[in-house]
Design a protein around this motif. Structure first.
Motif, short mmCIF file in Angstrom:
data_model
loop_
_atom_site.label_atom_id
_atom_site.label_comp_id
_atom_site.label_asym_id
_atom_site.label_seq_id
_atom_site.Cartn_x
_atom_site.Cartn_y
_atom_site.Cartn_z
N PRO A 143 0.72 -1.20 -0.10
CA PRO A 143 -0.06 -0.13 0.07
C PRO A 143 0.98 1.19 -0.01
N LYS A 144 0.35 2.34 -0.75
CA LYS A 144 0.86 3.56 -0.55
C LYS A 144 0.89 4.36 0.66
N ARG A 145 1.91 5.03 0.92
CA ARG A 145 1.71 5.93 2.24
C ARG A 145 0.76 7.16 1.97
N SER A 146 0.15 7.54 3.16
CA SER A 146 -0.79 8.60 3.16
C SER A 146 -0.15 9.55 4.29
N CYS A 147 -0.15 11.02 3.84
CA CYS A 147 0.18 12.01 4.83
C CYS A 147 -0.83 12.36 6.13
N GLN A 148 -0.01 12.76 7.17
CA GLN A 148 -0.92 13.06 8.18
C GLN A 148 -1.50 14.60 7.96
N PHE A 149 -2.76 14.42 8.06
CA PHE A 149 -3.58 15.61 8.20
C PHE A 149 -4.31 15.95 9.91
N LYS A 150 -3.59 16.42 10.60
CA LYS A 150 -4.00 16.78 12.04
C LYS A 150 -5.07 17.57 12.20
N ARG A 151 -5.72 17.09 13.26
CA ARG A 151 -6.95 17.97 13.67
C ARG A 151 -6.67 19.24 14.15
N SER A 152 -5.28 19.29 14.70
CA SER A 152 -4.97 20.64 15.31
C SER A 152 -4.54 21.68 14.21
N THR A 153 -4.62 21.10 13.05
CA THR A 153 -4.21 22.00 11.96
C THR A 153 -5.44 23.00 11.56
N LEU A 154 -6.49 22.69 11.91
CA LEU A 154 -7.89 23.64 11.97
C LEU A 154 -7.69 24.55 12.96
N GLY A 155 -6.77 24.68 13.86
CA GLY A 155 -6.64 25.81 14.88
C GLY A 155 -7.93 26.07 15.61
N ASP A 156 -8.64 27.41 15.65
CA ASP A 156 -9.86 27.71 16.54
C ASP A 156 -11.06 26.82 16.05
N CYS A 157 -11.02 26.08 15.11
CA CYS A 157 -11.94 25.30 14.32
C CYS A 157 -11.80 23.92 14.51
N SER A 158 -10.71 23.54 15.38
CA SER A 158 -10.44 22.12 15.45
C SER A 158 -11.33 21.51 16.41
N GLY A 159 -12.10 22.32 17.44
CA GLY A 159 -12.84 21.82 18.50
C GLY A 159 -12.06 21.19 19.70
N LEU A 160 -10.75 21.49 19.65
CA LEU A 160 -9.95 21.24 20.73
C LEU A 160 -9.89 21.99 21.82
N GLU A 161 -10.02 23.37 21.68
CA GLU A 161 -9.96 24.45 22.71
C GLU A 161 -11.29 24.90 22.81
N ASP A 162 -11.86 25.41 21.71
CA ASP A 162 -13.47 25.72 21.82
C ASP A 162 -14.16 24.43 21.25
N LYS A 163 -14.75 23.95 22.40
CA LYS A 163 -15.62 22.76 22.10
C LYS A 163 -16.75 23.06 21.37
#
Length: 297
Positions: A143-163
């Motif tokens: 299988p071919k590799r896939s690159c990471q797209f982390k949720r934290s990349t979405l900043g204020d729209c990631s839902g990690l800080e502002d739920k």
């Protein structure tokens, strides 16, 4: 006597006891007919199977031989409410129940983008350039590799800080996703970074301008400038890249006017993608939706 002869003739037409014929044929004759049709249908079956086998040898399990999808990726938003023909986000700021459904939908959608999940199943790739994974002759690179797209990349729209993804504060986040198209190079051969922009919906009479009176306010994009990093392209297919996570763009409305209907259109700008009006697919390279934030104040 004539009556008996007539009756005997009718019976003889089905089975003649004197000659041993059934429906006008002897057992040997019926046997030859059966053998002929048996051989005939065996031959037809063999031709069909051989044809299918030869055809299947020309196909690749990981890459379609003929791709009838549009060369322009379709776009869709999350949260997605309403019908496909008319996407609408309408809620009351003071009424949590009206926007909590959107929060739950975003949480569910972004769960596969959690940093821990991405770090476990995907790879950290070199940004700002295509990630080509060619085969070595007859040796397939699967299988071919896939690159990471982390949720934290979405900043204020990631839902990690502002739920609440800003919905409770009247600053909602909209996530834009793109359909996967095998082999697509959105930045063209030059590798120019594609990006997404949003604004008041365009109309055919004014395709090149937005009708913006400023009431939509300021928009903030995540990743910055709404870019799609080239390292997520090209896409090699579901079987070849089992863990592929398509890149996302988040748009946050910072000070949109409340109690007002907005028809919004987001579209991708890229060298390798044409976003002119697509009559067959209105979601090709763009997506339109309605946004209204209500408040009692």
């Amino acid at each position: 006597m004539a009556k008996d002869d007539h009756k005997g003739g009718w019976k003889d037409s089905i089975y003649n006891s004197r000659t041993g014929e059934f429906l006008g044929r002897t057992a040997g004759s019926w046997g030859l007919v059966f053998l002929f049709y048996l051989a005939f249908y065996i031959f037809l079956t063999a031709v069909f199977l051989i044809t299918m086998y030869v055809m299947l040898q020309t196909l690749d399990d990981h890459k379609p031989k003929y791709q009838d999808r549009l060369g322009v990726p379709g776009m869709m938003i999350r949260p997605r409410t309403g019908s496909l023909g008319f996407l609408e986000i309408d809620y009351m700021m003071e009424d949590t129940e009206t926007w909590d459904v959107h929060v739950q939908a975003l949480n569910q959608f972004l769960s596969s983008y959690n940093d821990s999940v991405q770090m476990k199943k995907n790879y950290e790739c070199v940004p700002d350039r295509y990630y080509f994974q060619s085969d070595s002759g007859s040796l397939k690179n699967y299988p071919k590799r896939s690159c990471q797209f982390k949720r934290s990349t979405l900043g204020d729209c990631s839902g990690l800080e502002d739920k609440s993804y800003g919905y409770g504060a009247g600053q909602p986040c909209i996530i834009i996703k793109f359909n996967k198209v095998i082999g697509l190079l959105p930045g063209g051969k030059e590798g120019q970074t594609p990006f997404v922009t949003c604004g008041p919906k365009r109309y055919k009479s004014q395709e090149d301008t937005y009708e913006d009176d400023g009431s939509m306010g300021v928009l903030q994009y995540f990743p910055p400038n709404g870019t799609l990093n080239l390292m997520y392209y090209p896409y090699y297919g579901k079987k070849a890249q089992e863990n592929y996570s398509q890149p996302l763009v988040a748009v946050k409305f910072l000070n949109i006017t409340v109690n007002t209907d907005f028809d919004i259109e987001c579209r991708i700008t890229a060298v390798g993608i044409t976003t002119k009006v697509e009559e067959k697919d209105k979601y090709a390279g763009k997506v339109s939706f309605k946004l209204r934030i209500n408040t009692r104040n």
